[in-house]
Structures are given as C-alpha cells and as structure tokens.
Design an enzyme around this catalytic site. Structure first.
Site, PDB file in Angstrom:
ATOM      1  N   LYS A 143      12.957   1.324  -2.033  1.00 33.62           N
ATOM      2  CA  LYS A 143      11.884   0.370  -2.319  1.00 33.62           C
ATOM      3  C   LYS A 143      12.171  -0.339  -3.644  1.00 33.62           C
ATOM      4  O   LYS A 143      12.686   0.292  -4.580  1.00 33.62           O
ATOM      5  CB  LYS A 143      10.556   1.131  -2.381  1.00 33.62           C
ATOM      6  CG  LYS A 143       9.310   0.259  -2.504  1.00 33.62           C
ATOM      7  CD  LYS A 143       8.046   1.109  -2.410  1.00 33.62           C
ATOM      8  CE  LYS A 143       6.764   0.310  -2.541  1.00 33.62           C
ATOM      9  NZ  LYS A 143       5.559   1.145  -2.411  1.00 33.62           N
TER      10      LYS A 143
ATOM     11  N   SER B  92       2.141  -0.326   0.809  1.00 33.57           N
ATOM     12  CA  SER B  92       2.992  -1.350   0.249  1.00 33.57           C
ATOM     13  C   SER B  92       4.473  -1.132   0.525  1.00 33.57           C
ATOM     14  O   SER B  92       5.272  -2.030   0.306  1.00 33.57           O
ATOM     15  CB  SER B  92       2.777  -1.407  -1.256  1.00 33.57           C
ATOM     16  OG  SER B  92       3.147  -0.166  -1.843  1.00 33.57           O
TER      17      SER B  92
ATOM     18  N   SER C  94       0.689   4.265   0.440  1.00 36.06           N
ATOM     19  CA  SER C  94       1.748   3.285   0.681  1.00 36.06           C
ATOM     20  C   SER C  94       3.015   3.801   1.352  1.00 36.06           C
ATOM     21  O   SER C  94       3.873   3.000   1.721  1.00 36.06           O
ATOM     22  CB  SER C  94       2.139   2.607  -0.620  1.00 36.06           C
ATOM     23  OG  SER C  94       1.254   1.556  -0.863  1.00 36.06           O
TER      24      SER C  94
HETATM   25  N1  GLN Z   1      -3.120   0.063  -0.344  1.00 40.53           N
HETATM   26  C1  GLN Z   1      -3.416   0.763  -1.552  1.00 40.53           C
HETATM   27  C2  GLN Z   1      -3.557  -0.226  -2.688  1.00 40.53           C
HETATM   28  O1  GLN Z   1      -3.424  -1.399  -2.443  1.00 40.53           O
HETATM   29  C3  GLN Z   1      -2.373   1.786  -1.838  1.00 40.53           C
HETATM   30  C4  GLN Z   1      -1.137   1.193  -2.386  1.00 40.53           C
HETATM   31  C5  GLN Z   1      -0.107   2.224  -2.720  1.00 40.53           C
HETATM   32  O2  GLN Z   1      -0.170   3.360  -2.273  1.00 40.53           O
HETATM   33  N2  GLN Z   1       0.826   1.815  -3.535  1.00 40.53           N
HETATM   34  O3  GLN Z   1      -3.798   0.140  -3.797  1.00 40.53           O
END
Ligand code: GLN
Length: 474
Positions: free
Chosen positions: A67, A142, A166
C-alpha cells in the site's frame, strides 16, 4: 504459465524452491498481468526490477505489493496525496525490512484513499481503483488497490493498513482474506500515520495459509515503535489446523439488527451453521455500545489525523506551493495539496481538539472507547471468537456514496469497534450475492489471539471454496 493464477503464494514459493519456477519468471508473470489490467487502477507504481531483497523464508521469491502509505527506501511513497506526490522515502518501514529479509520481491505500490481516509478508494489523487468483480463498483477502501490487485490475481498478496476497517472491508468487497492484527503486534514504524492509536499493518491474501505465513514475517516486537508489544513471536502456521471442536462462537445481536443487507445476513448465518457443523457452539451475545462506535471513531480518528497531518506543511516534505511568507506557504500548500476528505478530517479533528470542545468531544469519545472495549471484555468471558458481517452491504457503485460522507462513514459500522478496542480480526470470503459480488464474514478474537482466528478461518476454508474464485479478466 497461466496456472500461476491458481497457485497460492506458498505454492509459488515451493515451486521456486524446487526449481520448477524461477524468481524472475514469477516476477515477470505478475508484472505482465498488472500491465494487462491497468483499467483496475490498482497500482500507483510498479518496478521493472524488484526491490533488492536477500534473505530466506517460506515465501522467498514471491512477489508482493505494498500500500502506498508504507515506506520503502528510495521509492516514491505518496499516500495517494498530491501533497506527497514527489516524496521519496528515506528509510524502510520495519515491515519492509522484514519482507526483504524474508526474500520477498516487492513489485510496487497500490492505490488507496488519500492518507487512508475512506471506504471506497475514490479519494485518491490517482483516480479511483475498480472492483475486479464489477468495474462499475468500488473495491472498498482504503486499501482498495491492494484488495483489487490480490482478488484479480495481479499479485499473490499485498500489505494494507487498517485504522477502522481498511484491510477487512476491501477484502470483503473483493472476496479475499484481509487480516488486521492486534494493536502492537506489527510495527507501525514507517507506516505514514493516520490514527496512531488505531493503525495496524496487515496482509491481504487469497487464503488463510498465505495469511499465516505473511503474518509470521511481519509480526514481532520492534524497538522503533514505542507501541510495539514486547511479546514472544509466534509461528502462526502451526494454527493451520482443521479443528474447531468446542470453539465458542459469539454472534452479537446488535450486528444483525437494522441496516444489514438480507443476502449478507443469510451468508453470515450460513457461516455460523458450517462452524457449528464442525463442532463449534454458537452463542448469542451483546455488544451494547455498538451504536456509538462510528461517532466515537470519527472523533478520535480525526483528532489523531489532524495532529499527524500537521507535518505536511510545505517545508518538511513533498509539495511546496509558491507563496510569500511562512503562513502563506502553509495555507497555499495545504490548500492545494490535500483533497476534500483530508480537509474534512482535519477540520473535524482540529475542532474536537480545540480548547472549547476538547472535553465535550475528544475526552468524551475516549470514555466511550473504554465502554466499547469493556463490551468486548465481557463478551470474551463467554466466547472465544465473535462472528459478524464485515460490511452491511456488498461493493457499492462508484459515486454512490462519495457526495454523502455520513453514509460512507456508516459502511464501517462492523469493523470500527475492533480498532477502538485494539483487537485482532479477519475478513474472509463466504459467499456471493445474486449479482455475483463477494460477501465477507468477520471473525474477531481477544487481544493477541490471532491463532484462534487462523484456526477458525482455516477450518472454514477447508470445507468451502469461495477463496478459489477468480474474477474474469484479461
Ligand atoms: N473507512 C474508515 C475511515 O475512512 C477506515 C479507514 C481505515 O481503516 N484506514 O476512516
């Protein structure tokens, strides 16, 4: 060479070890496949030659994707943000050093929501990544680029990061295994921080065997991370046993109440039935503070994010907009460099931390966080693992939620509490909808009990074949 697609990471490593396949061939096979499927927009960058790696392990020679928020020395790491678009990492994250020492071949960086803010990989300065099961739909976020790439077999496995879901949510949208380790299990050194008390790096794989082997490589104490847990290293491959007799599986009533898609609900109930058939006991449990999790998370996560993002000021890293004077550099660089969602988080976090509202929002959220953790502590007095859906819906259409941040935030409802409580959890494929979209189930365990997750998930995988399904691609 087409058969590489049906091989797991560990099988590829075995072929390499036996001399049936060369490391170079494996690398160019996946490089080629990435090139043919650029329409998925899963990668930010790929390398013509793999990052130099010397050591040995059960996965030696296998290509892996990373990532775009995990530092690789000498490579461009950008968090899919304009503000870091020219940033070259000066050092290796601990997980990268460990992958190199294990002989894995880093092939490139994957697309993500900017700074990991999001549930769809639409908030990326490189444009959205696509779901390989239906390219009109999001891969989740994400870590959507990592999940799409693994599901499409553009790469055998990848690393992602999970602050509120994410790794797990995109794994569920793409039909793969996504593992979020206990807080402190994997070093965060070199992971560009979103919410420091929530973030964890973890593997996205097609199956539990690869998952256990990758965890073996990346886990373990690291003196560079003050929140790294000083606990003994485990061999998670020892938990790859098909035996869950007597396992107590809790199903929280609150996770099957309103808002859940019927197809998802019945797929998860079916997972429960299969686990029961294999000797587990299913027990109804309560996690009474569930309804406060999303609000609590968005206060704490955004507060930490607003503080972590202060360092991107146009002076220390990446972008610097032409300006007259220091304040103007800050304003112009941050104004141009951050996308809308990042700005929204910075506003929300700065507001919650401001002196007038600190007690009302931030401190209050910390208190609710404690209650959420206590719910889990109570539950784990009765059960060994908790079974839930990973997401209330399957992959949604691109654009469907991007204008409505609240509905986007609600898609994390089943994953967020786990990060607030610091627990390990995994999402794995357990079915598909009538539109042929993957469905993911989540298992949550006690602090540092990754082993039970692997044993339970592997036992389920032994009698099902959702993990073998591959979307039709070029
Ligand atoms: N969707 C969640 C957010 O937008 C989690 C994102 C993540 O785990 N990085 O904060």
């Amino acid at each position: 060479m087409d058969n590489l697609l049906n091989l797991t990471g560990i099988q590829i490593a075995e072929d390499i070890k036996n001399g049936k396949l060369s490391e170079t061939k494996a690398y160019s096979f996946f490089k080629e496949r990435i090139k043919k499927n650029t329409n998925l927009n899963a990668f930010v960058e790929t390398y013509d030659v793999p990052v130099e790696a010397g050591g040995n392990s059960s996965l030696k020679g296998v290509p892996i994707a990373i990532k775009d928020n995990i530092c690789i020395k000498g490579k461009r790491i950008t968090c899919a943000s304009k503000i870091l678009s020219s940033h070259i990492s000066a050092y290796d994250a601990t997980v990268i050093k460990r992958l190199k020492d294990a002989g894995l071949k880093i092939i490139g960086t994957t697309n993500m929501d900017e700074f990991a803010f999001g549930s769809s990989t639409e908030n990326s300065c490189y444009g959205p990544a696509k779901n390989p099961w239906d390219i009109q739909r999001v891969p989740g976020g994400s870590s959507g680029g990592s999940a799409a790439a693994v599901a499409a077999r553009l790469i055998p496995f990848a690393l992602g990061s999970d602050t509120g879901g994410s790794i797990r949510q995109p794994a569920s949208f793409c039909g793969i295994v996504g593992f979020k380790p206990s807080y402190g299990r994997v070093s965060r050194y070199g992971l560009i921080a979103f919410g420091s008390s929530l973030d964890q790096i973890g593997p996205l794989t097609t199956n539990f065997v690869d998952c256990a082997h990758l965890l073996n490589i990346i886990c373990g104490f690291d003196e560079h991370d003050s929140t790294s847990a000083p606990i003994e290293k485990k061999d998670f491959s020892k938990s790859l046993v098909e035996d869950i007799k007597g396992l107590k599986v809790g199903m929280p009533r609150q996770y099957f109440a309103k808002g859940i898609d019927e197809e998802i609900k019945s797929a998860i109930l079916e997972v429960g039935r299969i686990l029961k058939e294999k000797g587990a006991t299913i027990i109804d449990i309560d996690l009474p503070h569930t309804e406060y999790a999303v609000a609590t998370y968005y206060i704490i996560g955004s507060s930490e994010a607003s503080s972590n993002l202060q360092r991107f000021d146009g002076i220390k890293y990446g972008l610097r907009e032409p300006a007259s004077g220091l304040l103007d550099v800050y304003k112009k660089t941050r104004g141009v460099g951050f996308g809308d969602e990042s700005k929204r988080r910075i506003f929300l976090g700065t507001y919650s931390l401001s002196s007038g509202y600190y007690d009302a929002y931030y401190v209050r959220a910390l208190k609710v966080r404690k209650l959420i953790k206590k719910d889990f502590d109570e539950a784990f007095k009765k059960v060994d693992v908790i079974l839930t859906p990973t997401s209330p819906t399957p992959a949604f259409k691109m654009g469907e939620k991007s204008t409505d941040p609240l509905s986007m935030y609600l898609s994390d409802i089943y994953t967020i509490s786990v990060n607030l409580a610091g627990l390990p959890a995994v999402s794995f494929p357990c079915g598909s909808t009538k539109n042929n979209l993957p469905i993911g189930a989540q298992l949550i365990a006690k602090d540092f009990d990754e082993e039970t997750l692997i044993r339970a998930g592997y036992s389920y995988q032994c009698v099902t074949d959702y993990h073998k399904r591959i979307p039709d691609l070029k």
